[in-house]
Write a protein that holds these residues in place. Structure first.
Motif, PDB file in Angstrom:
ATOM      1  N   SER A   1     -12.792   3.814  -7.078  1.00  0.00           N
ATOM      2  CA  SER A   1     -11.888   2.733  -7.471  1.00  0.00           C
ATOM      3  C   SER A   1     -10.435   3.131  -7.246  1.00  0.00           C
ATOM      4  CB  SER A   1     -12.084   2.383  -8.941  1.00  0.00           C
ATOM      5  OG  SER A   1     -11.034   1.556  -9.399  1.00  0.00           O
ATOM      6  N   VAL A   2      -9.693   2.264  -6.566  1.00  0.00           N
ATOM      7  CA  VAL A   2      -8.274   2.504  -6.349  1.00  0.00           C
ATOM      8  C   VAL A   2      -7.515   2.526  -7.668  1.00  0.00           C
ATOM      9  CG1 VAL A   2      -7.730   0.044  -6.015  1.00  0.00           C
ATOM     10  CG2 VAL A   2      -6.245   1.790  -5.017  1.00  0.00           C
ATOM     11  N   TRP A   3      -7.984   1.764  -8.646  1.00  0.00           N
ATOM     12  CA  TRP A   3      -7.277   1.703  -9.931  1.00  0.00           C
ATOM     13  C   TRP A   3      -7.403   3.033 -10.671  1.00  0.00           C
ATOM     14  CZ3 TRP A   3      -4.210  -2.240  -9.760  1.00  0.00           C
ATOM     15  CH2 TRP A   3      -4.600  -3.370  -9.045  1.00  0.00           C
TER      16      TRP A   3
ATOM     17  N   LYS B   1       1.799   7.622   8.453  1.00  0.00           N
ATOM     18  CA  LYS B   1       2.786   8.554   7.915  1.00  0.00           C
ATOM     19  C   LYS B   1       2.665   8.781   6.409  1.00  0.00           C
ATOM     20  CE  LYS B   1       7.689   9.640   8.474  1.00  0.00           C
ATOM     21  NZ  LYS B   1       8.980   9.202   9.050  1.00  0.00           N
ATOM     22  N   TYR B   2       2.100   7.776   5.691  1.00  0.00           N
ATOM     23  CA  TYR B   2       2.068   7.839   4.232  1.00  0.00           C
ATOM     24  C   TYR B   2       0.652   7.579   3.720  1.00  0.00           C
ATOM     25  CZ  TYR B   2       7.106   7.157   4.914  1.00  0.00           C
ATOM     26  OH  TYR B   2       8.410   7.278   5.322  1.00  0.00           O
ATOM     27  N   ASP B   3       0.459   7.860   2.452  1.00  0.00           N
ATOM     28  CA  ASP B   3      -0.773   7.501   1.745  1.00  0.00           C
ATOM     29  C   ASP B   3      -0.611   6.051   1.293  1.00  0.00           C
ATOM     30  OD1 ASP B   3      -3.064   7.341   0.255  1.00  0.00           O
ATOM     31  OD2 ASP B   3      -2.654   9.118  -0.967  1.00  0.00           O
ATOM     32  N   VAL B   4      -1.386   5.158   1.888  1.00  0.00           N
ATOM     33  CA  VAL B   4      -1.199   3.717   1.673  1.00  0.00           C
ATOM     34  C   VAL B   4      -2.484   3.102   1.136  1.00  0.00           C
ATOM     35  CG1 VAL B   4      -0.635   1.499   2.743  1.00  0.00           C
ATOM     36  CG2 VAL B   4       0.486   3.589   3.542  1.00  0.00           C
TER      37      VAL B   4
ATOM     38  N   LEU C   1     -13.080  -1.914  -3.663  1.00  0.00           N
ATOM     39  CA  LEU C   1     -13.092  -0.756  -4.551  1.00  0.00           C
ATOM     40  C   LEU C   1     -11.923   0.191  -4.261  1.00  0.00           C
ATOM     41  CD1 LEU C   1     -16.873   0.230  -4.783  1.00  0.00           C
ATOM     42  CD2 LEU C   1     -15.416  -0.516  -6.671  1.00  0.00           C
ATOM     43  N   SER C   2     -11.681   0.483  -2.994  1.00  0.00           N
ATOM     44  CA  SER C   2     -10.772   1.575  -2.639  1.00  0.00           C
ATOM     45  C   SER C   2      -9.360   1.145  -2.285  1.00  0.00           C
ATOM     46  CB  SER C   2     -11.345   2.349  -1.448  1.00  0.00           C
ATOM     47  OG  SER C   2     -11.245   1.575  -0.264  1.00  0.00           O
ATOM     48  N   GLY C   3      -9.190  -0.094  -1.801  1.00  0.00           N
ATOM     49  CA  GLY C   3      -7.891  -0.525  -1.316  1.00  0.00           C
ATOM     50  C   GLY C   3      -7.522   0.038   0.041  1.00  0.00           C
ATOM     51  N   LYS C   4      -8.477   0.656   0.744  1.00  0.00           N
ATOM     52  CA  LYS C   4      -8.198   1.263   2.045  1.00  0.00           C
ATOM     53  C   LYS C   4      -8.336   0.221   3.160  1.00  0.00           C
ATOM     54  CE  LYS C   4      -9.923   5.826   0.595  1.00  0.00           C
ATOM     55  NZ  LYS C   4     -10.967   6.863   0.813  1.00  0.00           N
ATOM     56  N   MET C   5      -7.250   0.015   3.890  1.00  0.00           N
ATOM     57  CA  MET C   5      -7.226  -1.036   4.907  1.00  0.00           C
ATOM     58  C   MET C   5      -8.158  -0.751   6.076  1.00  0.00           C
ATOM     59  SD  MET C   5      -3.212  -2.199   5.029  1.00  0.00           S
ATOM     60  CE  MET C   5      -2.607  -0.532   5.344  1.00  0.00           C
ATOM     61  N   GLU C   6      -8.541   0.497   6.268  1.00  0.00           N
ATOM     62  CA  GLU C   6      -9.421   0.833   7.382  1.00  0.00           C
ATOM     63  C   GLU C   6     -10.723   0.035   7.336  1.00  0.00           C
ATOM     64  OE1 GLU C   6     -11.692   4.835   6.389  1.00  0.00           O
ATOM     65  OE2 GLU C   6      -9.654   4.917   5.608  1.00  0.00           O
TER      66      GLU C   6
ATOM     67  N   TYR D   1      -6.579  -9.972   8.294  1.00  0.00           N
ATOM     68  CA  TYR D   1      -5.790 -10.314   7.113  1.00  0.00           C
ATOM     69  C   TYR D   1      -5.782  -9.099   6.195  1.00  0.00           C
ATOM     70  CZ  TYR D   1      -3.689 -14.491   4.908  1.00  0.00           C
ATOM     71  OH  TYR D   1      -2.819 -15.447   4.440  1.00  0.00           O
ATOM     72  N   VAL D   2      -4.687  -8.868   5.532  1.00  0.00           N
ATOM     73  CA  VAL D   2      -4.597  -7.899   4.437  1.00  0.00           C
ATOM     74  C   VAL D   2      -3.986  -8.627   3.249  1.00  0.00           C
ATOM     75  CG1 VAL D   2      -3.465  -5.802   3.590  1.00  0.00           C
ATOM     76  CG2 VAL D   2      -4.346  -5.857   5.935  1.00  0.00           C
ATOM     77  N   PRO D   3      -4.683  -8.617   2.073  1.00  0.00           N
ATOM     78  CA  PRO D   3      -5.956  -7.949   1.762  1.00  0.00           C
ATOM     79  C   PRO D   3      -7.149  -8.705   2.353  1.00  0.00           C
ATOM     80  CG  PRO D   3      -5.153  -9.159  -0.145  1.00  0.00           C
ATOM     81  CD  PRO D   3      -4.087  -9.293   0.907  1.00  0.00           C
TER      82      PRO D   3
END
Length: 354
Positions: free
Chosen positions: A9-11, A101-104, A153-158, A343-345
């Motif tokens: 979980s990203v939270w 470049k960053y943790d996103v 769950l993770s919020g990872k755009m990949e 689209y994101v999210p």
């Protein structure tokens, strides 16, 4: 399948984070994310915007700066939380470039108020999720389903990028519209999805029935239709619902106008009532969280005509698995597909039934 094993979980991750957390974006999405931060005890350190929108204005007490100014203050070892939605290609590329470049992360918050998609939510809906997953008709749909779970769950755009597809794939391979379509458009906005259909049918159709509740969007819809299409066209200034009634409706002149506890009294219509037995071969719904009510109001049409369906499945955390179950119960003959368009999210994740 153990859906909980797919991602963390990203939270929870943000709760445990010790590095500075910077929000990218302002507006409704950022409001919702900051509300969850407050509830969960997560501390934001900064808010930044794209350079053209960073004017030093205040947002929730933060001075909105450019990314470069934020990095100058906090350093490069930060976590960036994307807090707005976009489908524009150039904006998506900016989001993806940040990942290099960053943790996103892009935490998922529902469009319509409701529960977050977190571990507790998954535990509560594990059986429904499995039944919906088992109904899906092809490998891409099943991959979209799993990637939707992983992303939420993770919020990872990949995960959004991994299984996305464009509208051409859907229209050419699944919907395959013809010049004989009787098209019903629930949530017609300014006519964009009518134009989308006509693009694939060389401008031809048998009939168009369109519902749009927002007065300014309906005016644009009416002006466009009057100037650009002729034939059997019925435009109704009303929202889609399970019966003909009047509801309070937010009047935001855009896609996020919706039924609300307060706002302007607005006519609501059941599609079955509007059509009164007339045929429907292709039915699209994007009604800002009222999809269940709209489906109930189209039950006779769906049972009688089994139109091709194009239904938004992202306004609520549970939409992508509960709406397939609902449609299957009404019309078991359908083959069910999920697709996520860029689209994101995880907006523009749609259920297609053929």
């Amino acid at each position: 399948m153990d859906f909980l094993s797919l991602e963390q979980s990203v939270w929870r991750r943000l709760q445990e984070e010790t590095r500075p957390i910077a929000l990218y974006g302002m507006g409704d999405g950022a409001d919702k994310i900051l509300a969850q931060f407050e509830r969960l005890g997560i501390r934001a350190s900064a808010v930044f915007a794209s350079d053209e929108f960073a004017r030093g204005n205040l947002f929730h007490g933060f001075c909105v700066r450019k990314l470069s100014d934020t990095v100058a203050e906090l350093g490069e070892d930060i976590v960036i939380v994307i807090a707005f939605a976009s489908q524009r290609a150039e904006v998506l590329q900016l989001m993806y470039a940040l990942e290099d470049k960053y943790d996103v992360v892009a935490p998922d918050v529902p469009v319509v108020e409701g529960p977050l998609f977190d571990e507790d939510f998954v535990r509560a809906h594990q059986d429904e999720m499995q039944r919906a997953y088992d109904l899906l008709a092809d490998d891409l749909s099943r991959e979209v389903f799993l990637d939707t779970v992983r992303f939420k769950l993770s919020g990872k755009m990949e995960y959004l990028r991994h299984s996305e597809s464009d509208k051409d794939e859907v229209f050419h391979n699944l919907l395959r519209p013809t010049a004989e379509e009787h098209f019903s458009d629930l949530g017609a906005y300014n006519g964009d999805t009518i134009r989308e259909l006509l693009h694939y049918t060389d401008g031809k159709f048998a009939s168009v029935t369109a519902l749009e509740p927002d007065r300014r969007s309906f005016r644009k819809l009416n002006e466009w239709a009057s100037a650009n299409i002729t034939g059997d066209v019925t435009l109704v200034q009303a929202g889609a619902w399970n019966e003909d009634t009047v509801k309070c409706f937010t009047d935001q002149a855009g896609r996020q106008s919706r039924v609300s506890g307060q706002g302007k009294e607005t006519q609501m219509r059941a599609l079955d009532s509007v059509l009164s037995g007339r045929p429907c071969t292709y039915l699209k719904m994007d009604v800002e969280g009222a999809e269940r009510e709209a489906i109930a109001g189209a039950e006779k049409t769906i049972r009688q005509y089994a139109p091709k369906l194009n239904i938004a499945a992202y306004h609520r955390s549970e939409d992508f698995f509960q709406l397939p179950l609902l449609i299957h119960a009404l019309q078991p003959s359908y083959r069910l597909y999920l697709r996520h368009h860029p689209y994101v999210p995880a907006w523009d994740t749609n259920l297609y039934a053929i």
